[in-house]
Design an enzyme around this catalytic site. Structure first.
Site, PDB file in Angstrom:
ATOM      1  N   TYR A  67      15.929  12.256  12.905  1.00  0.00           N
ATOM      2  CA  TYR A  67      15.951  12.985  11.562  1.00  0.00           C
ATOM      3  C   TYR A  67      17.334  12.544  10.691  1.00  0.00           C
ATOM      4  CZ  TYR A  67      12.012  15.360   9.876  1.00  0.00           C
ATOM      5  OH  TYR A  67      10.679  15.617   9.360  1.00  0.00           O
ATOM      6  N   GLU A  69      17.708  13.447   6.913  1.00  0.00           N
ATOM      7  CA  GLU A  69      17.454  13.571   5.536  1.00  0.00           C
ATOM      8  C   GLU A  69      18.940  13.509   4.783  1.00  0.00           C
ATOM      9  OE1 GLU A  69      15.714  17.309   5.140  1.00  0.00           O
ATOM     10  OE2 GLU A  69      13.745  16.675   5.564  1.00  0.00           O
ATOM     11  N   ASP A 220       8.104  -4.981 -10.391  1.00  0.00           N
ATOM     12  CA  ASP A 220       7.456  -4.758  -9.019  1.00  0.00           C
ATOM     13  C   ASP A 220       7.184  -6.022  -8.318  1.00  0.00           C
ATOM     14  OD1 ASP A 220       5.924  -4.359  -6.799  1.00  0.00           O
ATOM     15  OD2 ASP A 220       4.531  -3.005  -7.519  1.00  0.00           O
ATOM     16  N   THR A 246       7.765  -4.107  -1.547  1.00  0.00           N
ATOM     17  CA  THR A 246       7.631  -3.895  -0.147  1.00  0.00           C
ATOM     18  C   THR A 246       8.232  -4.839   0.585  1.00  0.00           C
ATOM     19  OG1 THR A 246       5.639  -5.409  -0.246  1.00  0.00           O
ATOM     20  CG2 THR A 246       5.218  -2.966  -0.668  1.00  0.00           C
ATOM     21  N   LYS A 249       5.112  -8.087   2.914  1.00  0.00           N
ATOM     22  CA  LYS A 249       4.305  -9.203   2.590  1.00  0.00           C
ATOM     23  C   LYS A 249       4.886 -10.487   2.676  1.00  0.00           C
ATOM     24  CE  LYS A 249       1.885  -6.097  -0.815  1.00  0.00           C
ATOM     25  NZ  LYS A 249       2.408  -4.898  -0.431  1.00  0.00           N
ATOM     26  N   ARG A 255       6.255  -2.598   7.668  1.00  0.00           N
ATOM     27  CA  ARG A 255       5.710  -1.922   6.467  1.00  0.00           C
ATOM     28  C   ARG A 255       6.752  -1.028   5.933  1.00  0.00           C
ATOM     29  NH1 ARG A 255       0.591  -3.170   6.468  1.00  0.00           N
ATOM     30  NH2 ARG A 255       0.191  -2.538   4.512  1.00  0.00           N
TER      31      ARG A 255
HETATM   32  N1  PLP Z   1       3.109  -3.269  -5.502  1.00  0.00           N
HETATM   33  C1  PLP Z   1       2.361  -4.310  -5.564  1.00  0.00           C
HETATM   34  C2  PLP Z   1       2.250  -5.421  -6.338  1.00  0.00           C
HETATM   35  C3  PLP Z   1       1.621  -4.485  -4.389  1.00  0.00           C
HETATM   36  O1  PLP Z   1       0.642  -5.462  -4.116  1.00  0.00           O
HETATM   37  C4  PLP Z   1       1.374  -3.354  -3.344  1.00  0.00           C
HETATM   38  C5  PLP Z   1       0.409  -3.329  -2.313  1.00  0.00           C
HETATM   39  O2  PLP Z   1      -0.255  -4.119  -1.846  1.00  0.00           O
HETATM   40  C6  PLP Z   1       1.984  -2.259  -3.442  1.00  0.00           C
HETATM   41  C7  PLP Z   1       2.894  -2.229  -4.606  1.00  0.00           C
HETATM   42  C8  PLP Z   1       1.931  -0.874  -2.611  1.00  0.00           C
HETATM   43  O3  PLP Z   1       2.370  -1.183  -1.367  1.00  0.00           O
HETATM   44  P1  PLP Z   1       1.906  -0.202  -0.099  1.00  0.00           P
HETATM   45  O4  PLP Z   1       0.882  -0.819   0.217  1.00  0.00           O
HETATM   46  O5  PLP Z   1       3.260  -0.248   0.979  1.00  0.00           O
HETATM   47  O6  PLP Z   1       2.076   0.933  -0.965  1.00  0.00           O
END
Ligand code: PLP
Length: 412
Positions: A67, A69, A220, A246, A249, A255
């Site tokens: 832990y 935090e 994003d 993320t 990918k 993850r």
């Molecule tokens: N943002 C985009 C562009 C995504 O394609 C994804 C997932 O496919 C996410 C955010 C969310 O990721 P997670 O599945 O880890 O919550």
């Protein structure tokens, strides 16, 4: 670990289902089945990849029960602000992880490596810069955006006032429409990034529009982060105020999520992640994220990213040569969308049929979609995982022919 010939050349014991089976036959058996499915199938899901054995080992390490935090930042702020004792080593690890990610993207932005997922990174990023009820201008789910970009069934669509820009008739993000909608809706945030978009995104043009209307600009980059790291897609750093991603990918890590932001947003980002959105950070995953960053800094990674894009273009071109329709007519990155509008079966039906044939991909809406999101008129195809397994352009051309013959069979 998995090769293109469906072998496993791991040195680390990834197939530890045998060990797990001794304690839980049910769980061990299911992991074994999934292991074999993954090893034997052709994996074309654009958001998946295979992480290294080192990442996998770190994620299964003793850090999993620690832990911590709060935040370390011993070097930057002179002290740790953790709420638990015994954090000396995870403090060092987390700061190292932050340093490595800044190095990957050649940036001095603040970075928070604690988000448990991409969705949680987006949740916290919005919280850091917006009030509930503020307006976000983004790309809708059916045009390639993500659920967290304002879908009515997601927290984003419920907490914020959403406006959406469109793609043009070919499927490209329509920058004229972005500008028009920005003027019309005066959003507090303009967001770009996508789950199913196959073209280069013009971050500079987005930033200029955001500046014009006094909005924050967020990217994003979950899907393309590995291509940005491998210099196969322009970088949003320097243009965006806040950037989420993320790590699982194209980045090929564990993850999880990351948030980067301009330095003046550092405190707001950190408090939006902890204590607002999350409790204890997953230090085992942070260890995996640090190794993922080290891997992304190696020359082989740049070559991997180059191969992902080259494979994707070859794969997509083969479908075009076979007479298929592809959204935007091609691809610049790791993904493309086959448009099956007018075919007598849906994206879901093709997905299920391909599953039976050992090819894994997913159904996806296409621009101007007429079927429901559960059916769809398209499928999304990505090259990141099979490139990790050693596929080259010719391997993907052969897969295009396999899919083509399955589709022809479905037409009979
Ligand atoms: N943002 C985009 C562009 C995504 O394609 C994804 C997932 O496919 C996410 C955010 C969310 O990721 P997670 O599945 O880890 O919550």
């Amino acid at each position: 670990m998995f090769t293109k010939d469906n072998q496993d050349n791991s040195t680390y014991n990834v197939d530890n289902f045998a060990f797990i089976k001794k304690f839980s036959p049910v769980v061990g058996d299911l992991i074994e089945k999934e292991y074999n499915r993954q090893k034997n199938n052709i994996e074309l899901i654009a958001s998946e990849n295979y992480c290294s054995e080192a990442v996998l080992a770190a994620c299964g390490s003793c850090l999993s029960w620690k832990y911590a935090e709060g935040y370390p930042y011993v070097r930057t702020s002179g002290n740790t602000s953790r709420y638990y004792g015994g954090t000396t080593f995870v403090d060092e690890l987390e700061e190292y992880c932050c340093d490595k990610w800044r190095e990957v993207f050649h940036t001095d932005y603040h970075v928070n490596v604690q988000p448990h997922s991409g969705s949680q990174a987006n949740f916290a990023a919005y919280k850091a810069i917006l009030q509930p009820g503020d307006t976000i201008l983004s790309l809708s789910l059916d045009n390639g955006g993500h659920l967290t970009h304002g879908s009515s069934v997601n927290f984003s669509g419920k907490l914020y006032n959403m406006a959406f820009y469109d793609v043009d008739e070919k499927g490209y993000i329509d920058m004229e429409d972005v500008r028009k909608k920005a003027m019309e809706h005066k959003p507090q945030l303009i967001l770009t990034g996508a789950s199913a978009y196959s073209r280069i995104i013009d971050f500079k043009a987005f930033a200029e529009i955001a500046r014009e209307v006094g909005a924050y600009f967020m990217v994003d980059m979950a899907h393309i982060a590995g291509l940005v790291a491998g210099e196969q897609h322009p970088s949003p750093f320097g243009y965006a105020d806040i950037i989420t991603t993320t790590t699982h990918k194209t980045l090929r890590g564990p993850r999880g999520g990351l948030i980067f932001g301009r330095k003046e947003l550092a405190k707001k980002i950190d408090s939006a992640v902890f204590p607002y959105a999350q409790g204890g950070p997953l230090e085992h995953i942070i260890a995996g994220k640090a190794i993922c960053a080290e891997e992304a800094l190696r020359p082989e990674y740049k070559e991997y990213a180059r191969q992902v894009v080259s494979n994707c273009k070859a794969f997509c071109d083969e479908f075009l040569r076979l007479g298929y329709k592809v959204v935007t007519g091609g691809t610049d990155n790791h993904v493309f969308l086959l448009d099956l509008s007018g075919y007598p079966f849906s994206g879901r039906e093709l997905q299920e049929r391909l599953d039976e044939e050992g090819i894994t991909l997913n159904k996806n809406c296409v621009p101007g979609e007429t079927r429901s999101p559960k059916e769809t008129s398209g499928v999304r195809i990505g090259t990141a995982p099979m490139t990790t397994r050693g596929y080259k352009e010719e391997d993907f051309r052969q897969v295009a022919h396999r899919i083509d013959s399955i589709i022809k069979d479905m037409m009979k």
